[in-house]
Design a protein around this motif. Structure first.
Motif, PDB file in Angstrom:
ATOM      1  N   THR A 188       0.858  -1.265  -0.100  1.00  0.00           N
ATOM      2  CA  THR A 188      -0.438   0.053   0.133  1.00  0.00           C
ATOM      3  C   THR A 188       1.364   1.445   0.069  1.00  0.00           C
ATOM      4  N   LYS A 189       0.391   2.517  -0.787  1.00  0.00           N
ATOM      5  CA  LYS A 189       1.239   3.506  -1.137  1.00  0.00           C
ATOM      6  C   LYS A 189       0.675   4.466  -0.641  1.00  0.00           C
ATOM      7  N   LEU A 190       0.890   5.737  -0.146  1.00  0.00           N
ATOM      8  CA  LEU A 190       0.694   6.936  -0.044  1.00  0.00           C
ATOM      9  C   LEU A 190       0.887   8.218  -0.019  1.00  0.00           C
ATOM     10  N   TYR A 191       0.377   9.050  -1.128  1.00  0.00           N
ATOM     11  CA  TYR A 191       1.100  10.036  -0.843  1.00  0.00           C
ATOM     12  C   TYR A 191      -0.110  11.570  -0.422  1.00  0.00           C
ATOM     13  N   ARG A 192      -0.066  12.177   0.037  1.00  0.00           N
ATOM     14  CA  ARG A 192      -0.004  13.433   0.371  1.00  0.00           C
ATOM     15  C   ARG A 192      -1.432  13.502   0.702  1.00  0.00           C
ATOM     16  N   CYS A 193      -1.479  12.533   2.042  1.00  0.00           N
ATOM     17  CA  CYS A 193      -3.097  12.392   2.648  1.00  0.00           C
ATOM     18  C   CYS A 193      -2.773  13.448   3.574  1.00  0.00           C
ATOM     19  N   LYS A 194      -4.622  13.415   4.337  1.00  0.00           N
ATOM     20  CA  LYS A 194      -4.402  13.964   5.500  1.00  0.00           C
ATOM     21  C   LYS A 194      -5.404  13.678   6.433  1.00  0.00           C
ATOM     22  N   ILE A 195      -5.408  13.866   7.235  1.00  0.00           N
ATOM     23  CA  ILE A 195      -6.577  13.442   8.150  1.00  0.00           C
ATOM     24  C   ILE A 195      -6.403  14.439   9.388  1.00  0.00           C
ATOM     25  N   TYR A 196      -7.629  14.931   9.628  1.00  0.00           N
ATOM     26  CA  TYR A 196      -7.918  15.855  10.284  1.00  0.00           C
ATOM     27  C   TYR A 196      -8.885  14.878  11.277  1.00  0.00           C
ATOM     28  N   ASN A 197      -8.480  15.198  12.670  1.00  0.00           N
ATOM     29  CA  ASN A 197      -9.327  13.728  13.583  1.00  0.00           C
ATOM     30  C   ASN A 197      -9.505  14.659  14.952  1.00  0.00           C
ATOM     31  N   ARG A 198     -10.992  14.284  14.795  1.00  0.00           N
ATOM     32  CA  ARG A 198     -11.523  15.421  16.311  1.00  0.00           C
ATOM     33  C   ARG A 198     -12.609  14.282  16.233  1.00  0.00           C
ATOM     34  N   SER A 199     -11.879  12.933  16.808  1.00  0.00           N
ATOM     35  CA  SER A 199     -12.470  11.306  16.883  1.00  0.00           C
ATOM     36  C   SER A 199     -11.443  10.852  17.569  1.00  0.00           C
ATOM     37  N   PHE A 200     -11.395   9.631  19.322  1.00  0.00           N
ATOM     38  CA  PHE A 200     -10.829   9.443  19.892  1.00  0.00           C
ATOM     39  C   PHE A 200     -10.907   7.942  19.236  1.00  0.00           C
ATOM     40  N   GLY A 201      -9.825   7.901  18.193  1.00  0.00           N
ATOM     41  CA  GLY A 201      -8.758   6.654  17.502  1.00  0.00           C
ATOM     42  C   GLY A 201      -7.393   7.462  16.937  1.00  0.00           C
ATOM     43  N   HIS A 202      -7.383   6.090  16.009  1.00  0.00           N
ATOM     44  CA  HIS A 202      -6.407   6.171  15.037  1.00  0.00           C
ATOM     45  C   HIS A 202      -6.243   7.269  14.141  1.00  0.00           C
ATOM     46  N   CYS A 203      -5.338   8.112  13.689  1.00  0.00           N
ATOM     47  CA  CYS A 203      -5.280   8.844  12.606  1.00  0.00           C
ATOM     48  C   CYS A 203      -5.286   7.566  11.765  1.00  0.00           C
ATOM     49  N   PHE A 204      -3.988   7.492  11.001  1.00  0.00           N
ATOM     50  CA  PHE A 204      -3.573   6.579  10.273  1.00  0.00           C
ATOM     51  C   PHE A 204      -2.247   5.278  10.736  1.00  0.00           C
ATOM     52  N   PHE A 205      -2.955   4.361  10.622  1.00  0.00           N
ATOM     53  CA  PHE A 205      -2.537   2.977  11.632  1.00  0.00           C
ATOM     54  C   PHE A 205      -2.480   1.472  10.957  1.00  0.00           C
ATOM     55  N   ILE A 206      -1.649   0.869  10.985  1.00  0.00           N
ATOM     56  CA  ILE A 206      -1.446  -0.295  10.012  1.00  0.00           C
ATOM     57  C   ILE A 206      -1.235  -1.458  11.484  1.00  0.00           C
ATOM     58  N   GLN A 207      -2.325  -2.327  10.244  1.00  0.00           N
ATOM     59  CA  GLN A 207      -1.904  -4.161  11.454  1.00  0.00           C
ATOM     60  C   GLN A 207      -2.655  -5.058  10.438  1.00  0.00           C
ATOM     61  N   GLN A 208      -2.355  -6.231  11.355  1.00  0.00           N
ATOM     62  CA  GLN A 208      -1.916  -7.942  10.249  1.00  0.00           C
ATOM     63  C   GLN A 208      -0.737  -7.806   9.629  1.00  0.00           C
ATOM     64  N   ASN A 209      -0.039  -7.035  10.253  1.00  0.00           N
ATOM     65  CA  ASN A 209       1.296  -7.368   9.012  1.00  0.00           C
ATOM     66  C   ASN A 209       1.982  -7.061   7.926  1.00  0.00           C
ATOM     67  N   PRO A 210       0.992  -6.666   7.588  1.00  0.00           N
ATOM     68  CA  PRO A 210       1.085  -5.850   5.726  1.00  0.00           C
ATOM     69  C   PRO A 210       3.014  -5.311   5.237  1.00  0.00           C
ATOM     70  N   LYS A 211       2.936  -5.668   4.389  1.00  0.00           N
ATOM     71  CA  LYS A 211       4.864  -5.755   4.262  1.00  0.00           C
ATOM     72  C   LYS A 211       5.013  -4.056   2.707  1.00  0.00           C
ATOM     73  N   ASN A 212       5.597  -3.755   3.263  1.00  0.00           N
ATOM     74  CA  ASN A 212       6.233  -2.614   1.894  1.00  0.00           C
ATOM     75  C   ASN A 212       4.856  -1.434   2.019  1.00  0.00           C
ATOM     76  N   VAL A 213       4.888  -0.638   2.810  1.00  0.00           N
ATOM     77  CA  VAL A 213       3.700   0.312   3.554  1.00  0.00           C
ATOM     78  C   VAL A 213       4.615   1.622   3.513  1.00  0.00           C
ATOM     79  N   TYR A 214       4.544   2.248   2.086  1.00  0.00           N
ATOM     80  CA  TYR A 214       4.735   4.025   2.193  1.00  0.00           C
ATOM     81  C   TYR A 214       3.381   5.028   2.245  1.00  0.00           C
ATOM     82  N   PHE A 215       4.284   5.668   3.018  1.00  0.00           N
ATOM     83  CA  PHE A 215       4.110   7.029   3.752  1.00  0.00           C
ATOM     84  C   PHE A 215       4.549   8.059   2.794  1.00  0.00           C
TER      85      PHE A 215
END
Length: 449
Positions: A188-215
């Motif tokens: 998975t590759k993410l470019y120029r992504c933005k999160i404005y979080n007004r909630s109790f929870g994560h912004c960007f997060f990774i689970q289940q051990n994926p490989k080669n994730v790029y921000f």
């Protein structure tokens, strides 16, 4: 020969797109339809689209009965979704009506090799559910460019993790989380992504051990609130539990303590499990709980920044932090929990009147850490660098530090901040322009810079 090669490349590109059809759409119903198909280029007309127009009360009742909890599932592959100028208005009351199980996703990308360009999703309303994520990317080799999420819809909002985080038995207020963007798919590759979080929870997060994730060039933002403001409440969830926290403070009491600043969301960038080859380049976390919390992963961070977080960088084994930056305005800049790390961090001079007890804590083996000031501009108030010490329990700034073994550390301190060396630090080399306020270590060589 060069001209022939260029012609071949053009022909290959043309042939690879012969099967792809170009489709223009102007409704969420059409988007949901083509989300299940493959080999398309879909361009959606710019505008604000209300999710309630797609998920009417009748359809919601039908979906709830059939246990269909996702709003739109992108199960097709090899698509391009041109969504520049498209905003989906997500009424969080939909979650209340569907009442999905915990950790359900709302928009799910399960297909592979898709590209998404320019979509905005904005949460409105006061709905909640047991916990879920606005968007999960689960398929392989998907790319997201210029995606923006405005997230709300958790309970209670306004306290961060002061009263627990979920299932823990110590939790004093039961939470209903709502997180932003979850990555579980390889490549998975993410470019120029933005999160404005007004909630109790994560912004960007990774689970289940994926490989080669790029921000790259991604941005996560929460908001802060002082514990003094929380203690001033005369009604509400915190008042109802007598401000009892799930972690103890430095006096050994389980109660909200004045003088601190709390993020109201969880982490800006977070990994779970052991993910292979995770990269963050030019990314920023502002006013989140943790900026980059990557505790059990090998990761590469380059030119990243934290601003006003509860804690900046929390890193584990084999992580490389190159030319990154952050402040200790509301909490420590760095927790080194692992071994074989290589850290190069610029310490921003920003300060506040909030209580902060350390610039960094370092434990583990064979670590190299360089801490330096930007343009030789140093903080005014001293914050010690703690060697042979652990992060506080759960990373909570109000809680005391523990101690742990630190060996073969190579530390260069060019911040002017003091250093405290615990009794479990040994066989290390320190070069510093700050004072050594305590040295209980063994075979720790200290020289002045």
């Amino acid at each position: 020969m060069k001209k022939v090669s260029s012609i071949i490349i053009i022909l290959l590109f043309f042939c690879s797109n012969l099967n792809a059809s170009e489709i223009k759409i102007s409704s969420l119903k059409e988007l949901a339809k083509y989300a299940t198909e493959s080999e398309h280029t879909i361009t959606m007309a710019p505008g604000v689209y209300k999710l309630t127009d797609l998920l009417t009360p009748e359809i919601l009742q039908e979906r709830r009965a059939n246990k269909q909890y996702q709003y739109i599932t992108f199960s097709g592959s090899n698509n391009v979704f041109n969504l520049e100028g498209v905003e989906i208005e997500l009424d969080t009351e939909i979650r209340t009506v569907l009442n999905p199980p915990i950790h359900s996703d709302e928009f799910l990308v399960s297909g592979s090799n898709n590209s998404f360009l320019g979509l905005t999703i904005r949460c409105i309303g006061q709905g909640t559910s047991l916990g879920g994520t606005v968007l999960q990317v689960a398929g392989e080799a998907n790319s997201l460019k210029g995606i923006t999420l405005y997230v709300s819809g958790s309970y209670p909002y306004g306290y961060g993790d002061l009263f627990g985080k979920g299932k823990q038995k110590e939790t004093t207020i039961k939470h209903r989380k709502h997180s932003a963007l979850l990555v579980t798919g390889n490549e998975t590759k993410l470019y120029r992504c933005k999160i404005y979080n007004r909630s109790f929870g994560h912004c960007f997060f990774i689970q289940q051990n994926p490989k080669n994730v790029y921000f790259e060039d991604c941005y996560a933002e929460g908001e802060m609130r002082s514990t003094d403001d929380v203690l001033a409440e005369t009604s509400g969830p915190a008042f109802d539990v007598d401000f009892k926290t799930w972690t103890q403070n430095r006096e050994g009491e389980y109660v909200v303590t004045s003088g601190y600043m709390k993020s109201l969301c969880e982490d800006g960038f977070r990994t779970y499990g052991e993910c292979e080859n995770i990269t963050f380049k030019n990314c920023i976390a502002k006013n989140t709980r943790g900026g980059f919390e990557l505790r059990f992963n090998k990761a590469l961070l380059e030119n990243c920044e934290t601003i006003g977080t509860e804690r900046g960088y929390w890193i584990g084994d084999d992580t490389v932090v190159k030319n990154c930056k952050g402040d200790a305005n509301y909490g420590p800049l760095l927790f080194v929990e692992g071994s074989n790390v290589n850290v190069d961090l610029i310490v921003d001079a920003a300060e506040s009147d909030r209580l902060v007890h350390a610039l960094a804590t370092i434990q583990g083996e064979n670590n190299t850490v360089v801490l330096r000031s930007e343009n030789e501009t140093q903080r005014q108030a001293d914050l010690p660098i703690l060697l042979g010490y652990t992060h506080p329990e759960h990373g909570e700034a109000m809680s005391p530090f523990g101690q742990a073994e630190t060996t073969n550390l190579n530390l260069i301190n060019a911040t002017g901040m003091s250093i405290k060396i615990g009794e479990q630090a040994k066989n290390s080399i320190i070069k510093t322009n700050g004072e050594i306020i305590e040295n209980k270590g063994m075979h720790v060589k200290v020289t002045k810079r």
